[in-house]
Design a protein around this motif. Structure first.
Motif, PDB file in Angstrom:
ATOM      1  N   VAL A   1       0.830  -1.207   0.000  1.00  0.00           N
ATOM      2  CA  VAL A   1       0.000   0.000   0.000  1.00  0.00           C
ATOM      3  C   VAL A   1       0.863   1.254   0.000  1.00  0.00           C
ATOM      4  N   VAL A   2       1.843   1.313   0.896  1.00  0.00           N
ATOM      5  CA  VAL A   2       2.686   2.508   1.003  1.00  0.00           C
ATOM      6  C   VAL A   2       3.493   2.709  -0.284  1.00  0.00           C
ATOM      7  N   GLY A   3       4.087   1.627  -0.796  1.00  0.00           N
ATOM      8  CA  GLY A   3       4.914   1.744  -1.987  1.00  0.00           C
ATOM      9  C   GLY A   3       4.136   2.176  -3.212  1.00  0.00           C
ATOM     10  N   ASN A   4       3.012   1.530  -3.451  1.00  0.00           N
ATOM     11  CA  ASN A   4       2.240   1.850  -4.652  1.00  0.00           C
ATOM     12  C   ASN A   4       1.511   3.190  -4.547  1.00  0.00           C
ATOM     13  N   VAL A   5       0.999   3.512  -3.365  1.00  0.00           N
ATOM     14  CA  VAL A   5       0.359   4.816  -3.191  1.00  0.00           C
ATOM     15  C   VAL A   5       1.394   5.934  -3.332  1.00  0.00           C
ATOM     16  N   SER A   6       2.596   5.703  -2.826  1.00  0.00           N
ATOM     17  CA  SER A   6       3.671   6.690  -2.984  1.00  0.00           C
ATOM     18  C   SER A   6       4.026   6.880  -4.455  1.00  0.00           C
ATOM     19  N   MET A   7       4.065   5.772  -5.195  1.00  0.00           N
ATOM     20  CA  MET A   7       4.359   5.858  -6.622  1.00  0.00           C
ATOM     21  C   MET A   7       3.284   6.665  -7.349  1.00  0.00           C
ATOM     22  N   ILE A   8       2.027   6.406  -7.015  1.00  0.00           N
ATOM     23  CA  ILE A   8       0.922   7.150  -7.630  1.00  0.00           C
ATOM     24  C   ILE A   8       1.027   8.634  -7.309  1.00  0.00           C
ATOM     25  N   ALA A   9       1.335   8.943  -6.034  1.00  0.00           N
ATOM     26  CA  ALA A   9       1.418  10.341  -5.608  1.00  0.00           C
ATOM     27  C   ALA A   9       2.581  11.062  -6.281  1.00  0.00           C
ATOM     28  N   VAL A  10       3.743  10.411  -6.363  1.00  0.00           N
ATOM     29  CA  VAL A  10       4.921  11.037  -6.979  1.00  0.00           C
ATOM     30  C   VAL A  10       4.655  11.348  -8.449  1.00  0.00           C
ATOM     31  N   ILE A  11       4.088  10.391  -9.160  1.00  0.00           N
ATOM     32  CA  ILE A  11       3.801  10.607 -10.584  1.00  0.00           C
ATOM     33  C   ILE A  11       2.760  11.705 -10.766  1.00  0.00           C
ATOM     34  N   LYS A  12       1.793  11.750  -9.876  1.00  0.00           N
ATOM     35  CA  LYS A  12       0.748  12.765  -9.972  1.00  0.00           C
ATOM     36  C   LYS A  12       1.277  14.154  -9.664  1.00  0.00           C
ATOM     37  N   MET A  13       2.200  14.281  -8.723  1.00  0.00           N
ATOM     38  CA  MET A  13       2.659  15.574  -8.244  1.00  0.00           C
ATOM     39  C   MET A  13       3.775  16.177  -9.090  1.00  0.00           C
ATOM     40  N   ASP A  14       4.592  15.335  -9.709  1.00  0.00           N
ATOM     41  CA  ASP A  14       5.732  15.854 -10.456  1.00  0.00           C
ATOM     42  C   ASP A  14       5.343  16.094 -11.914  1.00  0.00           C
ATOM     43  N   SER A  15       5.508  17.319 -12.362  1.00  0.00           N
ATOM     44  CA  SER A  15       5.103  17.673 -13.729  1.00  0.00           C
ATOM     45  C   SER A  15       5.984  17.009 -14.783  1.00  0.00           C
ATOM     46  N   ARG A  16       7.227  16.654 -14.429  1.00  0.00           N
ATOM     47  CA  ARG A  16       8.124  16.038 -15.394  1.00  0.00           C
ATOM     48  C   ARG A  16       7.765  14.573 -15.686  1.00  0.00           C
ATOM     49  N   LEU A  17       6.895  14.020 -14.869  1.00  0.00           N
ATOM     50  CA  LEU A  17       6.494  12.628 -15.058  1.00  0.00           C
ATOM     51  C   LEU A  17       5.128  12.507 -15.732  1.00  0.00           C
ATOM     52  N   GLN A  18       4.665  13.577 -16.320  1.00  0.00           N
ATOM     53  CA  GLN A  18       3.358  13.542 -17.007  1.00  0.00           C
ATOM     54  C   GLN A  18       3.552  13.087 -18.452  1.00  0.00           C
TER      55      GLN A  18
END
Length: 351
Positions: A78-95
């Motif tokens: 849960v922590v790992g995958n939710v963190s991955m989702i949050a990082v991708i969502k928050m960082d504009s370079r990963l869009q």
């Protein structure tokens, strides 16, 4: 005297399995007796309303340890995958399309592990390891939905890497936002179709008296094993559907990486080849783990013969792989690591 009246009723009737009113077919209440008899026979072979998940046959002193191991794995998932989702969502370079698919992969990992893990954790600590018939059907439906969708999404991610490496100039067209959404939606549709077929065939079986599933969740092999009717058709359907899905998705993956390999080998510099391969390394690792375990579990006719072996493999692809996926992508992907550093540094500076 009529010839049948010559028989002594007292000696004749005990030979019959039913009471004497059954002989009076012309009696007005005979239909009632026959109806009661049918109801009684139906009750004797009635289908079960709940299942008992036998789970892992470990000594009582190891139950707490097993619970803690599973709990830690689920928390990491849960922590790992939710963190991955949050990082991708928050960082504009990963869009980008690649990380759009990766975000959906993390979402699927959380979903199908959540379908399994909480009930498994509860059953480890309780003596009554029961699950209702409807809950069992729902658990299997959503599990099949998310796992099948993940298989198709991994194929989509291979096609994305093929488009990026082999057709970089046309990549924005091939992988526009609309196309990406359509590909993910198509993966869910394929997963839903497979899940509905599998659930319909599996839960149309009769489960007469035996309701003990030698598994830790409701899965096809364990359910087929305890059915009281012929399951040949169900085994064929399971094998054919699994084979079609695996062959289709692995063909897409192999063809995509065949073209990628051909393109990469044409790059003159060793550094360029290494950099290109590094963008595919994580995906290849995830594909190998996922398809290896799923093929072993479902795409062979003898898959339902060894419950203990099946449980070990099931733990691997329901819990271990969802735990490893975010670690593989975060540790091997420089963009994700840099994004995490930027987010952490930004959060720390704001404090």
């Amino acid at each position: 005297m009529k010839y049948w009246e010559q028989y002594d009723k007292a000696t004749f009737l005990p030979c019959l399995p039913f009471d004497h009113s059954f002989l009076s077919i012309s009696h007005p209440s005979s239909s009632v007796h026959i109806s009661v008899l049918k109801d009684e026979l139906s009750r004797n072979s009635s289908e079960v309303t709940e299942f008992i998940l036998l789970g892992f046959r470990t000594p009582p002193e190891l139950q707490i340890l097993l619970f803690l191991v599973f709990l830690v794995i689920y928390v990491v998932i849960v922590v790992g995958n939710v963190s991955m989702i949050a990082v991708i969502k928050m960082d504009s370079r990963l869009q980008t399309p690649m990380y759009f698919f990766l975000r959906n992969l993390s979402y699927l990992d959380v979903c199908y592990s959540t379908v399994i893990a909480p009930k498994t954790l509860a059953n480890i600590l309780t003596n009554e390891k029961k699950i209702s018939y409807n809950s069992c059907a729902a658990q299997f439906f959503f599990f099949a939905l998310f796992v099948t969708t993940e298989g198709f999404l991994l194929a989509v991610m291979a096609f994305d890497r093929f488009s990026a490496i082999c057709s970089p100039l046309l990549y924005p067209v091939h992988m526009s936002q609309k196309v990406c959404v359509q590909l993910v939606t198509g993966s869910y549709i394929c997963g839903c179709i497979n899940s509905m077929i599998q659930t319909g065939f599996t839960f149309s079986l009769r489960f007469c008296q035996e309701n003990r599933l030698d598994h830790f969740f409701c899965d096809v092999p364990a359910l087929i094993k305890i059915s009281c009717v012929d399951t040949f058709v169900n085994q064929i359907v399971l094998f054919v559907l699994s084979a079609v899905i695996i062959i289709t998705t692995t063909t897409i993956i192999l063809v995509s990486y065949g073209y990628i390999l051909s393109t990469v080998l044409k790059i003159p510099s060793t550094q360029g080849r290494s950099k290109t391969f590094s963008t595919c390394g994580s995906h290849i690792a995830v594909v190998s783990l996922f398809y290896g375990s799923v093929f072993f579990m479902y795409a062979q006719p003898g898959a339902i013969s060894s419950p203990q072996q099946n449980k070990i493999v099931a733990v691997f692809y329901t819990l271990i792989i969802p735990m490893l996926n975010p670690l593989i992508y975060s540790l091997r992907n420089r963009d994700v690591k840099d994004a995490m550093k930027r987010i952490l540094c930004g959060t720390w500076s704001s404090l």
